[in-house]
Design a protein around this motif. Structure first.
Motif, PDB file in Angstrom:
ATOM      1  N   ASP A  62      -9.696  13.477   0.280  1.00 46.57           N
ATOM      2  CA  ASP A  62      -9.341  13.187  -1.113  1.00 46.57           C
ATOM      3  C   ASP A  62      -7.841  13.300  -1.373  1.00 46.57           C
ATOM      4  N   PHE A  63      -7.079  13.644  -0.342  1.00 47.29           N
ATOM      5  CA  PHE A  63      -5.628  13.768  -0.505  1.00 47.29           C
ATOM      6  C   PHE A  63      -5.030  12.413  -0.878  1.00 47.29           C
ATOM      7  N   LYS A  64      -4.112  12.431  -1.833  1.00 46.57           N
ATOM      8  CA  LYS A  64      -3.449  11.203  -2.277  1.00 46.57           C
ATOM      9  C   LYS A  64      -1.962  11.285  -1.952  1.00 46.57           C
ATOM     10  N   PRO A  65      -1.481  10.464  -1.018  1.00 52.62           N
ATOM     11  CA  PRO A  65      -0.050  10.484  -0.686  1.00 52.62           C
ATOM     12  C   PRO A  65       0.811  10.173  -1.905  1.00 52.62           C
ATOM     13  N   ALA A  66       2.002  10.722  -1.915  1.00 47.79           N
ATOM     14  CA  ALA A  66       2.900  10.536  -3.058  1.00 47.79           C
ATOM     15  C   ALA A  66       3.263   9.076  -3.274  1.00 47.79           C
ATOM     16  N   CYS A  67       3.216   8.266  -2.211  1.00 46.04           N
ATOM     17  CA  CYS A  67       3.599   6.864  -2.355  1.00 46.04           C
ATOM     18  C   CYS A  67       2.419   5.965  -2.712  1.00 46.04           C
ATOM     19  N   SER A  68       1.275   6.549  -3.022  1.00 46.48           N
ATOM     20  CA  SER A  68       0.154   5.760  -3.537  1.00 46.48           C
ATOM     21  C   SER A  68       0.319   5.669  -5.049  1.00 46.48           C
ATOM     22  N   LEU A  69       0.939   4.592  -5.496  1.00 53.14           N
ATOM     23  CA  LEU A  69       1.338   4.468  -6.897  1.00 53.14           C
ATOM     24  C   LEU A  69       0.384   3.631  -7.729  1.00 53.14           C
ATOM     25  N   ASN A  70      -0.247   2.643  -7.110  1.00 53.14           N
ATOM     26  CA  ASN A  70      -1.143   1.737  -7.829  1.00 53.14           C
ATOM     27  C   ASN A  70      -2.027   1.017  -6.806  1.00 53.14           C
ATOM     28  N   PRO A  71      -2.895   0.119  -7.243  1.00 54.63           N
ATOM     29  CA  PRO A  71      -3.787  -0.553  -6.279  1.00 54.63           C
ATOM     30  C   PRO A  71      -3.061  -1.351  -5.197  1.00 54.63           C
ATOM     31  N   VAL A  72      -1.856  -1.812  -5.472  1.00 61.12           N
ATOM     32  CA  VAL A  72      -1.109  -2.592  -4.481  1.00 61.12           C
ATOM     33  C   VAL A  72      -0.257  -1.687  -3.600  1.00 61.12           C
ATOM     34  N   VAL A  73       0.562  -0.862  -4.213  1.00 62.40           N
ATOM     35  CA  VAL A  73       1.382   0.092  -3.458  1.00 62.40           C
ATOM     36  C   VAL A  73       0.534   1.336  -3.239  1.00 62.40           C
ATOM     37  N   SER A  74      -0.225   1.309  -2.156  1.00 62.56           N
ATOM     38  CA  SER A  74      -1.195   2.367  -1.886  1.00 62.56           C
ATOM     39  C   SER A  74      -1.107   2.780  -0.421  1.00 62.56           C
ATOM     40  N   CYS A  75      -0.281   3.776  -0.154  1.00 62.96           N
ATOM     41  CA  CYS A  75      -0.097   4.229   1.223  1.00 62.96           C
ATOM     42  C   CYS A  75      -1.396   4.768   1.818  1.00 62.96           C
ATOM     43  N   GLY A  76      -2.194   5.433   0.983  1.00 63.75           N
ATOM     44  CA  GLY A  76      -3.439   6.001   1.477  1.00 63.75           C
ATOM     45  C   GLY A  76      -4.372   4.942   2.034  1.00 63.75           C
ATOM     46  N   SER A  77      -4.454   3.799   1.364  1.00 66.39           N
ATOM     47  CA  SER A  77      -5.325   2.720   1.839  1.00 66.39           C
ATOM     48  C   SER A  77      -4.876   2.212   3.203  1.00 66.39           C
ATOM     49  N   VAL A  78      -3.566   2.123   3.392  1.00 62.15           N
ATOM     50  CA  VAL A  78      -3.038   1.647   4.671  1.00 62.15           C
ATOM     51  C   VAL A  78      -3.271   2.689   5.766  1.00 62.15           C
ATOM     52  N   MET A  79      -3.016   3.960   5.455  1.00 61.40           N
ATOM     53  CA  MET A  79      -3.153   5.018   6.458  1.00 61.40           C
ATOM     54  C   MET A  79      -4.590   5.199   6.926  1.00 61.40           C
ATOM     55  N   GLN A  80      -5.547   4.893   6.066  1.00 60.68           N
ATOM     56  CA  GLN A  80      -6.951   5.078   6.412  1.00 60.68           C
ATOM     57  C   GLN A  80      -7.575   3.833   7.034  1.00 60.68           C
ATOM     58  N   SER A  81      -6.788   2.792   7.225  1.00 57.10           N
ATOM     59  CA  SER A  81      -7.310   1.552   7.800  1.00 57.10           C
ATOM     60  C   SER A  81      -7.383   1.647   9.322  1.00 57.10           C
ATOM     61  N   GLU A  82      -8.173   0.769   9.925  1.00 55.83           N
ATOM     62  CA  GLU A  82      -8.258   0.718  11.385  1.00 55.83           C
ATOM     63  C   GLU A  82      -6.928   0.306  12.004  1.00 55.83           C
ATOM     64  N   GLN A  83      -6.203  -0.555  11.302  1.00 56.90           N
ATOM     65  CA  GLN A  83      -4.925  -1.041  11.831  1.00 56.90           C
ATOM     66  C   GLN A  83      -3.885   0.067  11.942  1.00 56.90           C
TER      67      GLN A  83
END
Length: 215
Positions: A62-83
């Motif tokens: 449930d941790f939210k990175p500081a750079c997860s600002l909105n649905p587009v700028v979402s570091c958490g979504s990228v970090m949790q991806s397979e890529q």
């Protein structure tokens, strides 16, 4: 004296293509040295922050990175991806090693180090791999993950800048064979390829989420 020319004081002078001053000579590449140090440090910082956030995500989903600002700028979504673990381990671990090498190369130049042509070609190959990998990650972020990571973007910019800078250096010195017009381009307009590259990336990001940016 055949084909040997002399200067005004009678000292023999070699004819043919003028000697290219090696970029490793003291004072010959301060700009390149600082660029490598700065871009390497920027990439290292981005890799370090992403690595720390990745560990925090593993500890707490449930941790939210500081750079997860909105649905587009979402570091958490990228970090949790397979890529984000393309080679079976977190991608930023590659950055921690690779960008540290670049910083050391730049620092060596500032200290007066001289590197052989094979070294510069190896660095060129490494930055080419990094640029290609960043391009793949960018495509994945834009069209598969549908989110951007600001720290990743910083790493992309740092990588492409160092790639074009090293390429320009190698073309100018002849370590990387190239036709005359291309050598002239990198001699007089070395800023143009990275500027165009950055412009293309900016255009892709802008058009991908045009409705979001303008909404």
């Amino acid at each position: 004296m055949g084909g040997m020319a002399t200067n005004t004081v009678g000292v023999p002078r070699q004819q043919g293509r003028p000697r290219i001053r090696p970029e490793g000579e003291p004072g010959a590449s301060w700009g390149l040295a600082w660029l490598l140090v700065v871009t390497g440090a920027a990439g290292l910082l981005a890799s370090w922050v992403i690595t720390l956030d990745k560990f925090l995500l593993l500890e707490d989903p449930d941790f939210k990175p500081a750079c997860s600002l909105n649905p587009v700028v979402s570091c958490g979504s990228v970090m949790q991806s397979e890529q984000a673990s393309a080679f079976g381990f977190p991608n930023p671990m590659l950055g921690l090693a690779g960008y540290a090498v670049v910083v050391c190369v730049g620092a060596g130049l500032l200290a007066g180090a001289r590197y052989g042509g094979w070294f510069w070609l190896g660095l060129n190959a490494g930055t080419l791999f990094g640029t290609g990998f960043c391009a793949w990650l960018m495509v994945q972020s834009l069209y598969e993950i549908n989110a951007l990571c600001l720290w990743c973007c910083l790493a992309w910019v740092a990588t492409l800048l160092m790639f074009w800078a090293v390429t320009a250096r190698n073309v100018r010195t002849g370590d990387l064979p190239a036709p005359g017009p291309l050598r002239a381009l990198f001699a007089d307009f070395a800023w143009a390829p990275p500027a165009l590259h950055l412009g293309v990336i900016g255009m892709l990001v802008l058009t991908r989420w045009w409705d979001f940016w303008t909404g």
